[in-house]
Design a protein around this motif. Structure first.
Motif, PDB file in Angstrom:
ATOM      1  N   LEU A  81     -11.903  98.085 -37.055  1.00  0.00           N
ATOM      2  CA  LEU A  81     -10.581  97.929 -36.682  1.00  0.00           C
ATOM      3  C   LEU A  81      -9.658  98.870 -37.476  1.00  0.00           C
ATOM      4  N   ASN A 106     -11.878  96.058 -41.427  1.00  0.00           N
ATOM      5  CA  ASN A 106     -10.632  96.307 -41.222  1.00  0.00           C
ATOM      6  C   ASN A 106     -10.567  97.593 -42.087  1.00  0.00           C
ATOM      7  N   PHE A 119      -4.861  92.430 -40.376  1.00  0.00           N
ATOM      8  CA  PHE A 119      -5.074  92.229 -38.910  1.00  0.00           C
ATOM      9  C   PHE A 119      -5.034  90.507 -38.772  1.00  0.00           C
ATOM     10  N   LEU A 141      -6.165  87.855 -36.051  1.00  0.00           N
ATOM     11  CA  LEU A 141      -6.955  87.951 -34.990  1.00  0.00           C
ATOM     12  C   LEU A 141      -7.266  86.518 -34.294  1.00  0.00           C
ATOM     13  N   ARG A 196      -5.291  90.216 -30.927  1.00  0.00           N
ATOM     14  CA  ARG A 196      -4.546  90.666 -32.213  1.00  0.00           C
ATOM     15  C   ARG A 196      -3.011  90.364 -31.850  1.00  0.00           C
ATOM     16  N   HIS A 248      -7.061  93.242 -28.133  1.00  0.00           N
ATOM     17  CA  HIS A 248      -7.660  94.541 -29.141  1.00  0.00           C
ATOM     18  C   HIS A 248      -8.976  94.745 -28.430  1.00  0.00           C
TER      19      HIS A 248
END
Ligand code: C2O
Ligand code: CU
Length: 463
Positions: A165, A220, A227, A229, A282, A291
């Motif tokens: 990500l 990440n 993030f 999520l 996200r 996402h």
């Protein structure tokens, strides 16, 4: 925000994707090569121009490295970039000389030169590698990749997928990576992108089957974005954090927070109906976005499976001896809105205004940037406790090299093993670890513009 109109308006030509660089044929002890070089990537959606990135092997993210636990990893970094660079193997309990930190464990590798990394992989799990030179810029330009260390016995899943990500800040007119060194980014939450991607791709999607069991390894690699999520049509468990297995799988929380550099391993089942959709969502201020889209085509089994077994623990991770631990404190100050009264910078006392003139905005224990003396000097095997006191208005993702730590909660309980801990503004958190790995280990904020603007120190572990 990037709009379709501005992108189409440029009419830029689309360069072909460069071929994957291949090192000298392996043999006679010659290591595989990781070449750091310029490349083009389709970060913005199809139809928009490609973006020039700094890549490993021409790929975004870099080549996914998979190795088995206990094996040796040998890679020669070849620098074909216009700037010096280095490779850091994030989260690996590595031999200090291989840690990849210029000025601390090696010199940065100049353009045209190379460096041989050769080290053992003691722990299974989800790790990553990235540049550690001018990292707020080099990592944001694309210099990162996944390093997966496989357990001797893989868990029972249908698929094992790495989802990197990330976000990029692209100039809306040209589609190119926008400039660096913005004062506002450095003094606030860091350099956030305006396009969020998975494995370098906007709006990533996967085909899955109902009741399929997936191991998702989320990394990440963004330099500032936290993030948040959420799963939809997928249900399951968190089985590891920052590479390290949890003693017992935990149901995936309603909101899964992944700070820069953090990883989470999930084992999830596709619960959405065949013909339907599942999502990794996200969340941000504007709402929830898909996402990663999982298109559910067909059925893998007629029923769901039960709770997965925990992953086997990595060796020698106990944190004991808390009572007579070496203790320290890391006091974070600075940033927009609060600043600091004064701090040491390059060996003299400066005020916040003066520090800001050289793009420095943060101090730790009253020092801007790497201090002359380490935060702590621990004996080999000594238990260390550090209180992280965040007196700023911003969250900081604090990362210690070469070790994993546990959070020591106020009720005396220990949190999961991690290598990066998110500490929000005005929070104070304590971590504990056993200094089992000799060397000079940097300890810094992984919001990489914060690290560049002052938030960097180190811990010495005597050999
Ligand atoms: Cu992932 Cu010092 O960094
Ligand atoms: Cu920070």
């Amino acid at each position: 925000m990037i709009t379709r109109r501005t992108f189409l308006g440029t009419g830029a030509s689309l360069a072909a994707l460069p071929l994957l660089a291949r090192g000298a044929p392996a043999g006679a002890g010659e290591a595989e090569i990781i070449e750091a070089r310029l490349a083009q990537a389709q970060i913005a959606p199809e139809g928009y121009p490609q973006t020039e990135i700094w890549s490993y092997d021409g790929l975004l993210p870099g080549t996914e490295i998979r190795a088995s636990q206990g094996s040796r990893l040998t890679r020669r970094l070849v620098n074909a970039l216009p700037e010096p660079t280095s490779l850091h193997w994030h989260g690996i309990r590595i031999d200090n000389a291989m840690d990849g930190v210029p000025g601390v464990t090696q010199d940065a590798v100049p353009p045209g030169e190379s460096f041989l990394y050769d080290f053992e992989l003691p722990d299974a799990g989800t790790y990553w590698y990235h540049s550690h030179n001018q990292s707020y810029e080099q990592v944001a330009r694309g210099l990162h990749g996944a390093l997966i260390v496989e357990e001797p016995d893989a868990p029972d899943v249908d698929r094992d997928e790495v989802l990197v990500l990330d976000d990029f800040r692209l100039d809306a007119g040209t589609g190119q990576i926008a400039g660096f060194g913005n004062m506002h980014d450095f003094s606030h939450g860091g350099r956030l992108g305006n396009i969020a991607v998975t494995n370098g791709v906007f709006n990533a999607s996967r085909a899955v089957k109902q009741h399929e069991r997936l191991r998702l390894r989320l990394i990440n690699t963004a330099t500032a974005r936290i993030f948040e999520l959420q799963l939809q049509g997928l249900e399951g468990w968190v089985v590891a954090l920052d590479g390290m297995p949890l003693e017992a799988p935990q149901p995936v929380p309603e909101r899964l927070v992944l700070a820069p550099a953090q990883r989470v391993d999930l084992i999830v089942d596709v619960t959405a109906q065949a013909g339907g959709e599942a999502h990794l969502l996200r969340r941000d201020r504007d709402g929830a976005f898909s996402h990663v889209l999982f298109e559910v085509a067909g059925q893998a089994a007629s029923t769901r499976r039960g709770i997965p077994a925990p992953l086997p623990p990595n060796p020698d991770m106990e944190v004991t001896g808390l009572e007579d631990a070496l203790q320290g404190e890391l006091h974070m100050e600075g940033g927009a809105m609060r600043g600091f009264q004064s701090a040491q910078m390059d060996g003299r006392e400066v005020g916040f205004r003066e520090a800001a003139q050289s793009m420095n905005f943060w101090s730790m224990n009253g020092v801007v940037g790497m201090p002359e003396a380490p935060l702590l000097v621990a004996e080999h095997g000594q238990t260390v406790r550090v209180t992280l006191k965040n007196d700023t208005m911003f969250p900081h993702g604090m990362h210690l090299h070469g070790h994993h730590f546990r959070e020591l909660h106020t009720d005396g309980s220990l949190g999961p093993l991690r290598d990066t801990l998110l500490v929000y503004g005005d929070e104070s958190r304590e971590i504990a670890f056993v200094a089992h790995n000799p060397g000079e280990w940097v300890f810094h904020c992984h919001m990489l513009s914060h690290a560049a603007a002052g938030m960097m120190t180190r811990i010495t572990v005597r050999g």
